[in-house]
Design a protein around this motif. Sequence first.
Motif, PDB file in Angstrom:
ATOM      1  N   SER A  14       0.842  -1.205   0.000  1.00  0.00           N
ATOM      2  CA  SER A  14       0.000   0.000   0.000  1.00  0.00           C
ATOM      3  C   SER A  14       0.867   1.241   0.000  1.00  0.00           C
ATOM      4  O   SER A  14       2.077   1.156  -0.172  1.00  0.00           O
ATOM      5  CB  SER A  14      -0.941  -0.028   1.203  1.00  0.00           C
ATOM      6  OG  SER A  14      -1.935  -0.989   0.987  1.00  0.00           O
ATOM      7  N   HIS A  81      -4.152   2.347  -9.089  1.00  0.00           N
ATOM      8  CA  HIS A  81      -4.011   3.483 -10.021  1.00  0.00           C
ATOM      9  C   HIS A  81      -2.593   3.922 -10.388  1.00  0.00           C
ATOM     10  O   HIS A  81      -2.409   4.579 -11.400  1.00  0.00           O
ATOM     11  CB  HIS A  81      -4.714   4.748  -9.489  1.00  0.00           C
ATOM     12  CG  HIS A  81      -6.122   4.571  -9.058  1.00  0.00           C
ATOM     13  ND1 HIS A  81      -7.130   4.195  -9.919  1.00  0.00           N
ATOM     14  CD2 HIS A  81      -6.705   4.725  -7.833  1.00  0.00           C
ATOM     15  CE1 HIS A  81      -8.272   4.141  -9.238  1.00  0.00           C
ATOM     16  NE2 HIS A  81      -8.039   4.440  -7.980  1.00  0.00           N
ATOM     17  N   THR A 256      -4.162   5.590   4.383  1.00  0.00           N
ATOM     18  CA  THR A 256      -3.739   6.819   3.722  1.00  0.00           C
ATOM     19  C   THR A 256      -4.942   7.383   2.971  1.00  0.00           C
ATOM     20  O   THR A 256      -5.267   8.563   3.076  1.00  0.00           O
ATOM     21  CB  THR A 256      -2.590   6.531   2.733  1.00  0.00           C
ATOM     22  OG1 THR A 256      -1.658   5.671   3.362  1.00  0.00           O
ATOM     23  CG2 THR A 256      -1.937   7.820   2.282  1.00  0.00           C
ATOM     24  N   PHE A 278     -15.563   0.157  -9.957  1.00  0.00           N
ATOM     25  CA  PHE A 278     -14.493  -0.831 -10.075  1.00  0.00           C
ATOM     26  C   PHE A 278     -15.071  -2.242 -10.213  1.00  0.00           C
ATOM     27  O   PHE A 278     -16.199  -2.512  -9.812  1.00  0.00           O
ATOM     28  CB  PHE A 278     -13.578  -0.786  -8.849  1.00  0.00           C
ATOM     29  CG  PHE A 278     -12.833   0.515  -8.683  1.00  0.00           C
ATOM     30  CD1 PHE A 278     -12.379   1.222  -9.783  1.00  0.00           C
ATOM     31  CD2 PHE A 278     -12.594   1.037  -7.428  1.00  0.00           C
ATOM     32  CE1 PHE A 278     -11.698   2.425  -9.643  1.00  0.00           C
ATOM     33  CE2 PHE A 278     -11.914   2.237  -7.270  1.00  0.00           C
ATOM     34  CZ  PHE A 278     -11.464   2.924  -8.374  1.00  0.00           C
ATOM     35  N   CYS A 290     -13.550   7.239  -2.748  1.00  0.00           N
ATOM     36  CA  CYS A 290     -12.228   7.322  -2.105  1.00  0.00           C
ATOM     37  C   CYS A 290     -11.872   8.767  -1.803  1.00  0.00           C
ATOM     38  O   CYS A 290     -12.020   9.638  -2.663  1.00  0.00           O
ATOM     39  CB  CYS A 290     -11.195   6.729  -3.062  1.00  0.00           C
ATOM     40  SG  CYS A 290      -9.500   6.878  -2.493  1.00  0.00           S
TER      41      CYS A 290
HETATM   42  O1  5SP Z   1      -6.989   5.153  -4.931  1.00  0.00           O
HETATM   43  C1  5SP Z   1      -7.501   4.402  -4.119  1.00  0.00           C
HETATM   44  C2  5SP Z   1      -8.811   3.760  -4.395  1.00  0.00           C
HETATM   45  O2  5SP Z   1      -9.364   4.131  -5.610  1.00  0.00           O
HETATM   46  C3  5SP Z   1      -6.782   4.124  -2.828  1.00  0.00           C
HETATM   47  O3  5SP Z   1      -7.581   3.401  -1.930  1.00  0.00           O
HETATM   48  C4  5SP Z   1      -5.459   3.422  -3.107  1.00  0.00           C
HETATM   49  O4  5SP Z   1      -5.707   2.092  -3.517  1.00  0.00           O
HETATM   50  C5  5SP Z   1      -4.497   3.518  -1.936  1.00  0.00           C
HETATM   51  O5  5SP Z   1      -4.870   2.772  -0.834  1.00  0.00           O
HETATM   52  P1  5SP Z   1      -4.222   2.828   0.625  1.00  0.00           P
HETATM   53  O6  5SP Z   1      -2.749   2.871   0.489  1.00  0.00           O
HETATM   54  O7  5SP Z   1      -4.780   3.999   1.334  1.00  0.00           O
HETATM   55  O8  5SP Z   1      -4.683   1.525   1.236  1.00  0.00           O
END
Ligand code: 5SP
Length: 470
Positions: A14, A81, A256, A278, A290
């Motif tokens: 992540s 992304h 995050t 999604f 998000c």
């Molecule tokens: O952009 C999105 C969802 O579309 C975020 O949820 C990322 O996937 C990052 O995730 P975390 O690091 O916060 O888990």
Amino acid sequence: MAREGQIVLGVDSSTQSTKVLAVDVASGEVLARGQAPHTVSTGAGRETDPEVWWRALQDALGQLGEYAARADAVAVGGQQHGLVVLDDRGRPLRDALLWNDVRSAPQAEALVERRGAAWWAERIGSVPGASFTLAKWEWLRAHEPEAAAAARAVRLPHDFLTERLSGAAVTDRGDASGTGWWASSTGAYDEELLGEAGLDPALLPAVLGPGEAAGTVRDGAGVRAGALVGAGTGDNAAAALGLGLTPGRPVLSLGTSGTVYTVARQRPADPSGTVAGFAAADGGWLPLACTLNCTLAVDKVAELLGRDREQVDPGGSVAFLPFLDGERTPNLPYASGLLTGLRHDTTAGQVLQGAYDGAVYALLAALDLVLAVDGGAAATDEPIVLIGGGAKGSAWRDTVRRLSGRPVRVPVASELVALGAAVQATVLLTGEEPSAIAARWGTSEGPLLPALPRDDATLARLAETLPLAG
Ligand SMILES: O=C(CO)[C@@H](O)[C@H](O)COP(=O)(O)O
Ligand SMILES: Nc1ncnc2c1ncn2[C@@H]1O[C@H](COP(=O)(O)OP(=O)(O)O)[C@@H](O)[C@H]1O
């Protein structure tokens, strides 16, 4: 069927760190865990060198003791992304542009302008914002055309790691659906859009179906050579697998990013852009909203106030929109934080509570739209499943309960993303449905915190400062 002694590894790469779990396939017991931090650039952009992810994965695998060398299968869940551009030997041409890098907002606006939001929602499933990989690719073309022209492979973060482990250039529908160039209406890359973006489809990974294997681990990759490698998926889709999520059950993830989502039977197509349509990793859909400002924004406010993150005070009159990084939901990429309603008797703890309230307000406002995809908001007595690092904190839990008026379930199993990747790896060994594995492992079990009376006064103050459809 699970065989005695089989072990899978689930990886969560992540934004802030890599976490790895070694899981006993038969019982779901977590046998060992490893974690290693990432570095993310500060300033205008948000970038990480993909080699940092690979080194963090090796570090985290090294913390598993004997289990990495004994694993039967592995899969990777990763932040969604991010744009990874590689040369012909799989080396990054530059640092990856991350999901929370809003420099690509003008490119996203131009993409939406060109076709109209309704077209994007209907054909692609999502109206692209700055986070989407396509907007990042357009940013790269505009600002660093030599890097775009030199690209011999374009990957998402989890694809990059899966390829390093297995040598296979593959992705899955869950993460592909966050690119902006994979159409949920056809279940394939949109060649017309790729043509307009000057992106050769041959540079992209093949999209594997649910339950398909990427291949096997190659020599020297830190996991037993020959172990099966799953297709992997985006981190939110992985957590849905990990929870064995069923339609109508809402999840709120505090990391995050803040995310709210459920799984749906119907294909989402929200022209307002609030709900991203999604794909889920198991073949269904994952309507999701998000935010960019969640745990890091609140922790920053606590730091500015010189307080521990749990030192909040009730009451007061502030309304705080903690949009320190710009915001994605609502779509305000150029925003900054806003604090109103200060009085002589406002306490520092009330200001900190205001930051929690503002972060959760933005997420809850999107929840009804997420749940509406399958035709109606879920009953308000349906618990919100609370996950992510923030779910460990009392102030976060109480804020979600107070502003939603719903009960909240906090799974005992932390690291649902890594657990979901472990579920995907297990499918390769046992052929079970992911939901059956999650149920067998009891992943969503945890205390149910009862609903609190909804704090309508705080919600009204926030809505007066920033009205949000919900
Ligand atoms: O952009 C999105 C969802 O579309 C975020 O949820 C990322 O996937 C990052 O995730 P975390 O690091 O916060 O888990
Ligand atoms: N005990 C805790 N109480 C509240 N928040 C916590 C606690 N432990 C970690 N966090 C928060 O969790 C966040 C990391 O969450 P995580 O889901 O691991 O992030 P990501 O997946 O985006 O890397 C940190 O920013 C921190 O604010």
